[in-house]
Motif scaffolding. Structure first.
Motif, PDB file in Angstrom:
ATOM      1  N   MET A   1       0.826  -1.202   0.000  1.00 54.47           N
ATOM      2  CA  MET A   1       0.000   0.000   0.000  1.00 54.47           C
ATOM      3  C   MET A   1       0.869   1.265   0.000  1.00 54.47           C
ATOM      4  N   ASP A   2       1.963   1.252   0.758  1.00 60.46           N
ATOM      5  CA  ASP A   2       2.887   2.396   0.740  1.00 60.46           C
ATOM      6  C   ASP A   2       3.392   2.645  -0.681  1.00 60.46           C
ATOM      7  N   ASP A   3       3.877   1.590  -1.309  1.00 60.63           N
ATOM      8  CA  ASP A   3       4.406   1.712  -2.667  1.00 60.63           C
ATOM      9  C   ASP A   3       3.337   2.181  -3.641  1.00 60.63           C
ATOM     10  N   LYS A   4       2.128   1.613  -3.542  1.00 65.87           N
ATOM     11  CA  LYS A   4       1.044   1.974  -4.457  1.00 65.87           C
ATOM     12  C   LYS A   4       0.623   3.420  -4.268  1.00 65.87           C
ATOM     13  N   GLU A   5       0.491   3.859  -3.023  1.00 67.57           N
ATOM     14  CA  GLU A   5       0.049   5.237  -2.806  1.00 67.57           C
ATOM     15  C   GLU A   5       1.097   6.236  -3.290  1.00 67.57           C
ATOM     16  N   LEU A   6       2.360   5.922  -3.112  1.00 69.05           N
ATOM     17  CA  LEU A   6       3.411   6.789  -3.648  1.00 69.05           C
ATOM     18  C   LEU A   6       3.365   6.810  -5.176  1.00 69.05           C
ATOM     19  N   GLU A   7       3.220   5.636  -5.764  1.00 69.84           N
ATOM     20  CA  GLU A   7       3.128   5.545  -7.223  1.00 69.84           C
ATOM     21  C   GLU A   7       1.927   6.318  -7.752  1.00 69.84           C
ATOM     22  N   LEU A   8       0.781   6.161  -7.092  1.00 71.27           N
ATOM     23  CA  LEU A   8      -0.426   6.836  -7.536  1.00 71.27           C
ATOM     24  C   LEU A   8      -0.330   8.348  -7.344  1.00 71.27           C
ATOM     25  N   TYR A   9       0.349   8.770  -6.291  1.00 70.01           N
ATOM     26  CA  TYR A   9       0.520  10.212  -6.103  1.00 70.01           C
ATOM     27  C   TYR A   9       1.433  10.785  -7.191  1.00 70.01           C
ATOM     28  N   ARG A  10       2.457  10.029  -7.566  1.00 66.62           N
ATOM     29  CA  ARG A  10       3.320  10.486  -8.673  1.00 66.62           C
ATOM     30  C   ARG A  10       2.509  10.629  -9.959  1.00 66.62           C
ATOM     31  N   ILE A  11       1.622   9.680 -10.188  1.00 67.75           N
ATOM     32  CA  ILE A  11       0.752   9.754 -11.365  1.00 67.75           C
ATOM     33  C   ILE A  11      -0.134  10.994 -11.263  1.00 67.75           C
ATOM     34  N   PHE A  12      -0.721  11.189 -10.091  1.00 69.89           N
ATOM     35  CA  PHE A  12      -1.560  12.365  -9.886  1.00 69.89           C
ATOM     36  C   PHE A  12      -0.774  13.644 -10.142  1.00 69.89           C
ATOM     37  N   GLN A  13       0.424  13.694  -9.608  1.00 68.90           N
ATOM     38  CA  GLN A  13       1.282  14.876  -9.770  1.00 68.90           C
ATOM     39  C   GLN A  13       1.547  15.143 -11.254  1.00 68.90           C
ATOM     40  N   ALA A  14       1.785  14.085 -12.018  1.00 72.08           N
ATOM     41  CA  ALA A  14       2.060  14.260 -13.447  1.00 72.08           C
ATOM     42  C   ALA A  14       0.822  14.743 -14.204  1.00 72.08           C
ATOM     43  N   ILE A  15      -0.358  14.299 -13.785  1.00 73.70           N
ATOM     44  CA  ILE A  15      -1.584  14.704 -14.463  1.00 73.70           C
ATOM     45  C   ILE A  15      -1.977  16.126 -14.074  1.00 73.70           C
ATOM     46  N   ASP A  16      -1.733  16.497 -12.819  1.00 71.55           N
ATOM     47  CA  ASP A  16      -2.092  17.826 -12.308  1.00 71.55           C
ATOM     48  C   ASP A  16      -1.088  18.860 -12.832  1.00 71.55           C
ATOM     49  N   VAL A  17      -1.209  19.177 -14.103  1.00 74.67           N
ATOM     50  CA  VAL A  17      -0.205  20.031 -14.740  1.00 74.67           C
ATOM     51  C   VAL A  17      -0.173  21.449 -14.164  1.00 74.67           C
ATOM     52  N   GLU A  18      -1.285  21.926 -13.623  1.00 74.59           N
ATOM     53  CA  GLU A  18      -1.304  23.251 -13.011  1.00 74.59           C
ATOM     54  C   GLU A  18      -0.848  23.206 -11.553  1.00 74.59           C
ATOM     55  N   HIS A  19      -0.650  22.001 -11.020  1.00 77.49           N
ATOM     56  CA  HIS A  19      -0.205  21.799  -9.637  1.00 77.49           C
ATOM     57  C   HIS A  19      -1.065  22.561  -8.639  1.00 77.49           C
ATOM     58  N   ASN A  20      -2.384  22.431  -8.830  1.00 75.66           N
ATOM     59  CA  ASN A  20      -3.317  23.105  -7.937  1.00 75.66           C
ATOM     60  C   ASN A  20      -4.086  22.126  -7.043  1.00 75.66           C
ATOM     61  N   GLY A  21      -3.715  20.857  -7.079  1.00 77.13           N
ATOM     62  CA  GLY A  21      -4.365  19.868  -6.220  1.00 77.13           C
ATOM     63  C   GLY A  21      -5.645  19.310  -6.795  1.00 77.13           C
ATOM     64  N   GLY A  22      -5.972  19.646  -8.010  1.00 77.27           N
ATOM     65  CA  GLY A  22      -7.157  19.132  -8.668  1.00 77.27           C
ATOM     66  C   GLY A  22      -6.847  18.781 -10.099  1.00 77.27           C
ATOM     67  N   ILE A  23      -7.630  17.889 -10.621  1.00 83.11           N
ATOM     68  CA  ILE A  23      -7.413  17.473 -12.000  1.00 83.11           C
ATOM     69  C   ILE A  23      -8.678  17.776 -12.794  1.00 83.11           C
TER      70      ILE A  23
END
Length: 175
Positions: free
Chosen positions: A99-121
């Protein structure tokens, strides 16, 4: 310890920047203790007889109880990914590492998608990320996904909701 409040921004501002569990906690608005309780509750959901481990039968039964269609059941895959010592059982610490690894991986994915870096997609950001990843999705599928995640009708899923949906999807589909 009180729940951390996310201010709606992405704690990691630059794509490619190092992501830590602290970033994930901030984005989810959880304390370490609350996150631990959430992960323990998920483990316990599958460990119905409180034996302290998960095996194929328990994972399969848990997925079935969630009414997940049989074509989406990957109990064997989940067991193989989590069972680091290959004894046919997933103890809590193995599950927690997964779960630690998955949540870190998923947050990295989220970070890459959130191009405006505003916490929303925005739906457009999600669409472009899926297309870039080679995933075909039509407008109706995208709208359905956004509707399920965007509970407050802001048309910009917040980090925590997006993360939970991705975590659930990733656990069950291993893409």
């Amino acid at each position: 310890m009180a729940t951390q409040q996310s201010n709606g921004s992405n704690p990691v501002k630059k794509a490619g920047a190092s992501v830590t569990m602290e970033h994930v906690l901030l984005a989810l608005g959880e304390s370490k203790e609350e996150r631990g309780q959430r992960i323990r509750a998920l483990f316990n959901f599958f460990d119905v007889n409180s034996s302290g481990y998960l095996d194929y039968a328990k994972i399969e039964a848990g997925l079935s109880s969630l009414n997940i269609p049989s074509e989406y059941k990957y109990a064997r895959d989940l067991l193989n990914v989590c069972d680091s010592n290959q004894d046919g059982r997933v103890e809590y610490q193995e599950f927690r590492r997964y779960m630690d690894d998955k949540e870190l991986e998923l947050y990295r994915i989220f970070q890459a998608i959130d191009v405006e870096h505003n916490g929303g997609i925005l739906p457009e950001e999600l669409y472009h990320a899926l297309v870039k990843a080679g995933i075909e999705i039509d407008d109706e599928e995208l709208a359905t996904f956004v509707e399920r995640v965007d509970k407050d009708n802001r048309n910009a899923p917040v980090t925590s909701r997006f993360s939970y949906v991705l975590i659930s999807f990733n656990i069950l589909n291993f893409y």
